[in-house]
Enzyme design. Structure first.
Site, PDB file in Angstrom:
ATOM      1  N   PRO A   1       0.760  -1.251   0.180  1.00  0.00           N
ATOM      2  CG  PRO A   1      -0.501  -1.383   1.813  1.00  0.00           C
ATOM      3  CD  PRO A   1       0.842  -1.994   1.269  1.00  0.00           C
TER       4      PRO A   1
ATOM      5  CG  HIS B   1      12.761 -19.720  12.588  1.00  0.00           C
ATOM      6  ND1 HIS B   1      14.190 -19.769  12.290  1.00  0.00           N
ATOM      7  CD2 HIS B   1      12.196 -18.934  11.801  1.00  0.00           C
ATOM      8  CE1 HIS B   1      14.384 -18.647  11.640  1.00  0.00           C
ATOM      9  NE2 HIS B   1      13.346 -18.204  11.343  1.00  0.00           N
ATOM     10  CG  HIS B   2      10.452 -24.239   8.414  1.00  0.00           C
ATOM     11  ND1 HIS B   2       9.171 -24.640   7.910  1.00  0.00           N
ATOM     12  CD2 HIS B   2      10.683 -25.246   9.151  1.00  0.00           C
ATOM     13  CE1 HIS B   2       8.726 -25.812   8.453  1.00  0.00           C
ATOM     14  NE2 HIS B   2       9.861 -26.222   9.339  1.00  0.00           N
ATOM     15  CD  GLU B   3      15.575 -17.008   6.971  1.00  0.00           C
ATOM     16  OE1 GLU B   3      15.220 -16.264   7.438  1.00  0.00           O
ATOM     17  OE2 GLU B   3      15.739 -17.002   5.710  1.00  0.00           O
TER      18      GLU B   3
ATOM     19  CG  HIS C   1       9.583 -12.495   9.589  1.00  0.00           C
ATOM     20  ND1 HIS C   1      10.195 -11.643  10.332  1.00  0.00           N
ATOM     21  CD2 HIS C   1       8.426 -12.898  10.352  1.00  0.00           C
ATOM     22  CE1 HIS C   1       9.455 -11.584  11.489  1.00  0.00           C
ATOM     23  NE2 HIS C   1       8.382 -12.222  11.334  1.00  0.00           N
ATOM     24  CD  GLU C   2      13.098 -11.900   6.063  1.00  0.00           C
ATOM     25  OE1 GLU C   2      12.644 -13.196   6.065  1.00  0.00           O
ATOM     26  OE2 GLU C   2      12.941 -11.382   7.000  1.00  0.00           O
TER      27      GLU C   2
ATOM     28  CD  GLU D   1      10.536  -8.910   8.608  1.00  0.00           C
ATOM     29  OE1 GLU D   1      11.179  -8.411   9.728  1.00  0.00           O
ATOM     30  OE2 GLU D   1      10.799  -9.426   7.618  1.00  0.00           O
TER      31      GLU D   1
ATOM     32  CD  GLU E   1      14.350  -8.146  11.076  1.00  0.00           C
ATOM     33  OE1 GLU E   1      14.849  -9.300  11.445  1.00  0.00           O
ATOM     34  OE2 GLU E   1      14.143  -7.804   9.818  1.00  0.00           O
TER      35      GLU E   1
HETATM   36  C1  NOJ Z   1      14.779 -12.193   9.202  1.00  0.00           C
HETATM   37  C2  NOJ Z   1      13.688 -12.188  10.040  1.00  0.00           C
HETATM   38  O1  NOJ Z   1      12.997 -11.125  10.070  1.00  0.00           O
HETATM   39  C3  NOJ Z   1      14.124 -12.234  11.655  1.00  0.00           C
HETATM   40  O2  NOJ Z   1      13.133 -12.103  12.485  1.00  0.00           O
HETATM   41  C4  NOJ Z   1      14.830 -13.723  11.644  1.00  0.00           C
HETATM   42  O3  NOJ Z   1      15.435 -13.595  12.983  1.00  0.00           O
HETATM   43  C5  NOJ Z   1      16.054 -13.777  10.833  1.00  0.00           C
HETATM   44  N1  NOJ Z   1      15.746 -13.329   9.575  1.00  0.00           N
HETATM   45  C6  NOJ Z   1      16.541 -15.118  10.758  1.00  0.00           C
HETATM   46  O4  NOJ Z   1      15.747 -16.004  10.300  1.00  0.00           O
HETATM   47 CA    CA Z   2      13.429  -9.298   8.121  1.00  0.00          CA
END
Ligand code: NOJ
Ligand code: CA
Length: 692
Positions: free
Chosen positions: A196, A381-383, A461-462, A480, A486
């Site tokens: 937006p 958590h899955h990064e 996130h992202e 996010e 952060e």
């Molecule tokens: C970016 C995310 O916004 C954050 O919350 C996270 O801790 C890190 N990536 C690692 O995954």
């Molecule tokens: Ca982030």
């Protein structure tokens, strides 16, 4: 008239009518309250729409259309050949949300434009006009001209907001995805913007342009054509095609929220109303709630994600967090850095992530059991670091594992520069995609659906931006998609004092955000380093708020999963202020934006779901101010005990951030409150009805 000349005139008129309608057709629709007027025409063979609010122009006459690679498009030589109207007024219920009941009241106008040259073909634009703005989408039916696969090369939708409107926006094509400090300036000076995006025009009308129901399409950003006139730009895929589809298809809704004042932008349900109803059936397993996590410790260099001596996700540390959560009533404990793949340069090594194998010092099964024995759940958590093919190949097994240990919510992450999401294609070749490409729009829904099969909810996130799909997929709870807390640990510069009062009128209009509020140690980088090779960040990176403003964030920034982001030991130092975080709900019966100006201040009241308590959050930017808020949201004349958490007389985010006054007093419903907000300060209030 001599016969020959008459014949020529008849011939000319006949051939002209074949190409262009002699008289343009103009159709109109208004909002149910009559304040917003939409006009649609085929003037000059173009598909044109315009919008006004009362006697004030909102969108100057602007073009509609679409171009394809292999088919004739809809650009010029168009005529309106049909239209339909309808009125809709119904109320539906959210399983969780910022309000329980949502009224969808709109007038609809569907206009069909047929091409007057080339192969016979038509496209319909369906408009829905609400009291708080409008949405429209293109609908292409099955037809002879569109039998093969369709490659969309351009959507010609324009938004003429005017060069002299003021804009609040983030750039759409830079490396950090959606994570930018908001820029402010003349609309005429904006080159490109994510949605937006918010405007205030010289007549004082507030406008927010966004989209709803982004499914099987690519994300839209705005690109300047001429000053103050923007065109929809669809994010291309790695092959240069913006959208691959086939007929019949509908595009996402293009939305234009309209309000005479800034608060009116927040009090709108257009985005949700333009999404499809819940597709998942019984979603009683989707549980809003508050959580803590092994998270901030990594961002302030107190712990690490990887396994190097100060690993955060150990059995011992996780139990410490679970105990704290159980003691203080938190539903979840997020654990980041539990799985193999974090050692070394994880940002660039997404292929190394293993989503089912834990580090040796983390026993997922035992910790899942321990958490449940205390009435708490681990949040998974899955990064991915943007390696989406690596993730998709393990995703089902990863959700199975989490389900088997009682995990009900998973935070996902796509840390990679914009345009750097990696995908291995059907020929085994690595391709790079944008976070808002059609590929990622599809990926997120694949993840959300795979999670739903295991009764797991997602916090991405992202992510790709929110377009209201939580209505259709209620397990896609939050995300996010903006600069979060952060950045106050390591972002240079940190989030400015105007950040929250800007987010409220921009990013938050899209939907919930996992901002991760509640930092109590406001100078985290002034703590002594835990290890020499792990220096703290720049001390000027810190939350630029007072303590009271940290509390106000729980009301101002809506998220059904709401974090208390600081370390347990920091909360233990300030149990008096922490009480507000313990008391504030994450799920609401009703929400009302009471007052505000974009980027300056905002005050929002929310009623707890299933109860009579109300909560109020107010924040200001760097300018201290007194905000007058009528308590009309309370029952008139009824007595409430109000617990105030407000800036002290000498509070200032920079020089005196901890000056807070915590006190209780009686408030009568309807009474006006006068809230003193310090520089980047805030107020958080809980109203408890006095027992009869
Ligand atoms: C970016 C995310 O916004 C954050 O919350 C996270 O801790 C890190 N990536 C690692 O995954
Ligand atoms: Ca982030």
């Amino acid at each position: 008239m001599p016969k020959r000349i008459a014949a020529i005139v008849v011939f000319l008129i006949a051939s002209l009518t074949a190409v262009l309608p002699l008289r343009a057709e103009t159709l109109t629709a208004t909002s149910p309250d009559g304040a917003i007027t939409l006009t649609v025409s085929d003037d000059g063979g173009l598909a044109i729409y315009a919008v006004s609010h009362g006697d004030k122009s909102v969108i100057a006459p602007s073009k509609l259309g679409m171009l394809f690679r292999d088919h004739h498009g809809f650009d010029r030589d168009l005529a309106i050949t049909g239209s339909q109207t309808a009125t809709h007024d119904a109320t539906w219920e959210q399983p969780w949300g910022e309000r329980r009941f949502v009224r969808d009241h709109h007038n609809e106008l569907a206009v069909t434009f047929a091409a007057q040259t080339g192969p016979a073909r038509s496209i319909t634009v369906r408009f829905r006009v609400f009291d708080t703005g409008l949405g429209f989408r293109y609908e292409l039916t099955e037809q002879e001209a569109f039998t093969s696969e369709i490659n969309i090369m351009d959507e010609l939708t324009q938004f003429g907001v005017g060069a002299e409107s003021k804009a609040w926006y983030t750039p759409s094509d830079e490396f950090n995805r959606y994570e930018y400090i908001y820029r402010t300036g003349r609309a005429g000076d904006v080159d490109d913007a994510h949605t937006p995006v918010t405007f205030r025009n010289p007549a004082g009308v507030h406008i927010s342009i966004h989209e709803a129901a982004l499914v099987n399409y690519s994300g839209m950003s705005l690109e300047a054509l001429r000053q103050g006139n923007f065109e929809a730009r669809l994010r291309p895929g790695s092959d240069g095609i913006r959208v691959k589809t086939s007929a019949p298809f509908n595009t996402p809704w293009r939305t234009i929220q309209i309000a005479p004042d800034a608060a009116g932008l927040i009090n709108s349900d257009i985005i949700l109303n333009l999404n499809e109803p819940n597709k998942l059936g019984d979603v009683s397993w989707v549980e809003p709630g508050k959580y803590i996590g092994i998270w901030w410790a990594m961002h302030i260099n107190e712990r690490t994600w990887g396994n190097d001596g100060i690993h955060g996700a150990t059995n011992e540390e996780t139990k410490r967090y679970i105990d704290f959560a159980a003691e203080h009533g938190f539903a979840g404990v997020l654990v980041e850095g539990w799985n193999i793949g974090w050692d070394g340069d994880w940002f660039n090594n997404g292929a190394l992530f293993n989503f089912t194998e834990a580090y040796a010092d983390f026993d997922l099964e035992e910790l899942g059991r321990y958490a449940r024995s205390k009435g708490v759940r681990i949040i998974g958590h899955h990064e991915t670091s943007g390696d989406v093919s690596n993730y998709e190949s393990q995703m089902e097994a990863a959700f199975d594992l989490y389900q088997s240990v009682g995990v009900a919510q998973v935070k996902t992450g796509y840390v990679a520069d914009a345009g750097d999401i990696s995908r291995v294609d059907e020929n085994g070749i690595t391709q790079f995609e944008w976070h808002d490409s059609q590929f990622m729009v599809g990926h997120h829904l694949r993840a959300v659906e795979a999670a739903a099969k295991r009764q797991i909810s997602i916090n991405a996130h992202e992510p790709v931006k929110d377009t209201g799909l939580r209505r259709t997929y209620p397990n896609w709870m939050t995300r996010e998609g903006a600069r979060g807390m952060e950045f106050n640990a390591w972002g240079t510069p940190p989030n400015p004092t105007s950040h929250i009062s800007t987010l409220a009128f921009t990013r938050m209009l899209a939907g919930p955000m996992d901002y991760t509020p509640g930092i109590f140690d406001l100078k985290p980088n002034e703590r002594p380093p835990v290890r020499e090779d792990m220096p703290r960040g720049d001390p000027s990176n810190r939350p630029q708020t007072t303590l009271a403003k940290q509390l106000a964030l729980y009301v101002v920034l809506y998220s059904p999963l709401q974090m208390a982001a600081d370390l347990p030991e920091n909360y233990e130092q300030r149990m008096d202020a922490f009480q507000f975080i313990k008391d504030v709900p994450a799920d609401w019966q009703e929400s009302i934006a009471l007052a505000g100006e974009v980027g300056e201040y905002v005050a929002i009241a929310r009623q707890e779901r299933g109860g009579d308590e109300w909560f109020l959050g107010a924040v200001t930017d760097g300018t201290p101010r007194i905000v007058e808020v009528p308590t009309d949201f309370l029952e008139a004349g009824k007595s409430y005990t109000a617990q105030f958490y407000v800036d002290g007389a000498d509070a200032h985010w920079d020089t005196n951030p901890y000056d807070i006054v915590i006190e209780s007093r009686d408030v009568t419903g309807g009474e006006a409150l006068s809230l003193h907000l310090a520089s980047s300060g805030g107020a958080a209030i809980r109203f408890i009805p006095a027992s009869e």
